[in-house]
Design a protein around this motif. Structure first.
Motif, PDB file in Angstrom:
ATOM      1  N   TYR A 199       6.296  -1.515   0.583  1.00 56.99           N
ATOM      2  CA  TYR A 199       6.843  -0.387   1.345  1.00 56.99           C
ATOM      3  C   TYR A 199       5.687   0.403   1.967  1.00 56.99           C
ATOM      4  O   TYR A 199       5.275   1.440   1.436  1.00 56.99           O
ATOM      5  N   SER A 240       5.247   2.198   4.903  1.00 53.71           N
ATOM      6  CA  SER A 240       5.448   3.546   5.426  1.00 53.71           C
ATOM      7  C   SER A 240       5.674   4.542   4.293  1.00 53.71           C
ATOM      8  O   SER A 240       5.158   5.667   4.329  1.00 53.71           O
ATOM      9  N   ALA A 241       6.428   4.122   3.279  1.00 50.91           N
ATOM     10  CA  ALA A 241       6.660   5.008   2.134  1.00 50.91           C
ATOM     11  C   ALA A 241       5.362   5.247   1.370  1.00 50.91           C
ATOM     12  O   ALA A 241       5.106   6.362   0.899  1.00 50.91           O
ATOM     13  N   LEU A 283       2.274   5.188   2.589  1.00 50.93           N
ATOM     14  CA  LEU A 283       1.433   6.078   3.389  1.00 50.93           C
ATOM     15  C   LEU A 283       1.896   7.528   3.256  1.00 50.93           C
ATOM     16  O   LEU A 283       1.076   8.442   3.066  1.00 50.93           O
ATOM     17  N   LYS A 284       3.206   7.737   3.348  1.00 51.31           N
ATOM     18  CA  LYS A 284       3.745   9.094   3.242  1.00 51.31           C
ATOM     19  C   LYS A 284       3.528   9.660   1.849  1.00 51.31           C
ATOM     20  O   LYS A 284       3.147  10.830   1.685  1.00 51.31           O
ATOM     21  N   PHE A 285       3.754   8.837   0.831  1.00 51.50           N
ATOM     22  CA  PHE A 285       3.594   9.308  -0.545  1.00 51.50           C
ATOM     23  C   PHE A 285       2.134   9.647  -0.835  1.00 51.50           C
ATOM     24  O   PHE A 285       1.836  10.623  -1.532  1.00 51.50           O
ATOM     25  N   GLN A 329      -0.048  10.788   1.217  1.00 48.01           N
ATOM     26  CA  GLN A 329      -0.345  12.081   1.835  1.00 48.01           C
ATOM     27  C   GLN A 329       0.267  13.226   1.039  1.00 48.01           C
ATOM     28  O   GLN A 329      -0.396  14.224   0.754  1.00 48.01           O
ATOM     29  N   GLU A 330       1.536  13.072   0.666  1.00 45.59           N
ATOM     30  CA  GLU A 330       2.228  14.163  -0.019  1.00 45.59           C
ATOM     31  C   GLU A 330       1.674  14.399  -1.424  1.00 45.59           C
ATOM     32  O   GLU A 330       1.585  15.539  -1.885  1.00 45.59           O
TER      33      GLU A 330
END
Length: 241
Positions: A54, A56-57, A59-61, A63-64
């Motif tokens: 996953y 995109s998930a 990458l987002k995780f 960052q967050e």
């Protein structure tokens, strides 16, 4: 009555051991008492997202949660494209993508390379046997050029090659089980899984997400409790592991 006569399968030798159990509230309270650090939980989630593909998930995780990964997250998409190509029967495309991602991977893993080439041969057979007058020459040429020399050096490869070539001798709708399984799409998924594991291993990542191992451990623990006749709210693990 003698003491010996009072001992046996049908005798009442004392009160039965009371059955232990937990209500849902008690069980959830026990689970809540297990402390897991936020850092460990974040690492577990990131590990799952990376290995399962996953991007995109992940990458987002990252960052967050403000965490980094030892694996280049851009490579996740490369793995998923390779997997999709194999699932779709585009084996040559998959091989080219593997070589672009890691030029040494197939050279250092002859079993995996042979599995991919045999899968490519099966796809050629699938194509030529789709019609009564299909041309088998591409199959023979590919087998001779890419597989015969490898099979001569390895008895297991030779057995696999002979079994694969036997697909040309029988109608597709009347194959023996050991031949029919070669034409089943599940073989593509098996080969894709092996490729994915090999790529992860080459990147220094475990082959399986830690979360899957934890789920299996949970299942083992539940079975152990059932054997001890303990009542507890079980977790449905069928679609998790």
């Amino acid at each position: 009555m003698s003491a010996a006569a009072s001992i046996g399968p049908g005798a009442n030798n004392g009160p039965a051991t009371p059955k232990r159990g937990y209500s849902r509230e008690q069980w959830e309270s026990k689970l809540d008492s297990v402390k897991v650090s936020k850092a460990n939980l974040n690492a577990l989630v990131m590990n799952y997202l990376i290995i399962e593909g996953y991007q995109s998930a992940a990458l987002k995780f990252a960052q967050e949660a403000n965490i980094s990964s030892s694996v280049a997250l851009d490579s996740i998409d490369d793995r998923m494209q390779i997997r999709a190509a194999i699932h779709g029967g585009a084996i040559q495309e998959a091989i080219e993508r593997i070589n672009d991602l890691n030029p040494e991977l197939l050279d250092t893993n002859p079993e995996l390379h042979f599995s991919l080439l045999r899968m490519q041969l099966i796809e050629l057979i699938r194509e030529c046997t789709a019609s009564p007058n299909g041309d088998i020459q591409p199959v023979l040429s590919f087998a001779t050029t890419h597989l015969a020399s490898r099979a001569q050096k390895n008895p297991a490869f030779l057995t696999d090659l002979e079994r694969t070539m036997a697909l040309l001798c029988f109608p597709r709708d009347n194959l023996a089980p050991q031949l029919a399984e070669l034409m089943d799409p599940s073989l593509r998924r098996q080969v894709a899984a092996r490729v994915n594991e090999a790529i992860l291993e080459a990147q220094g990542v475990m082959r399986e997400a830690k979360m899957r191992g934890l789920v299996r451990l949970w299942g083992w623990a539940e079975n152990a409790l059932r054997q001890e006749k303990v009542d507890f709210p079980s977790l449905d693990l069928k679609n998790i592991a």
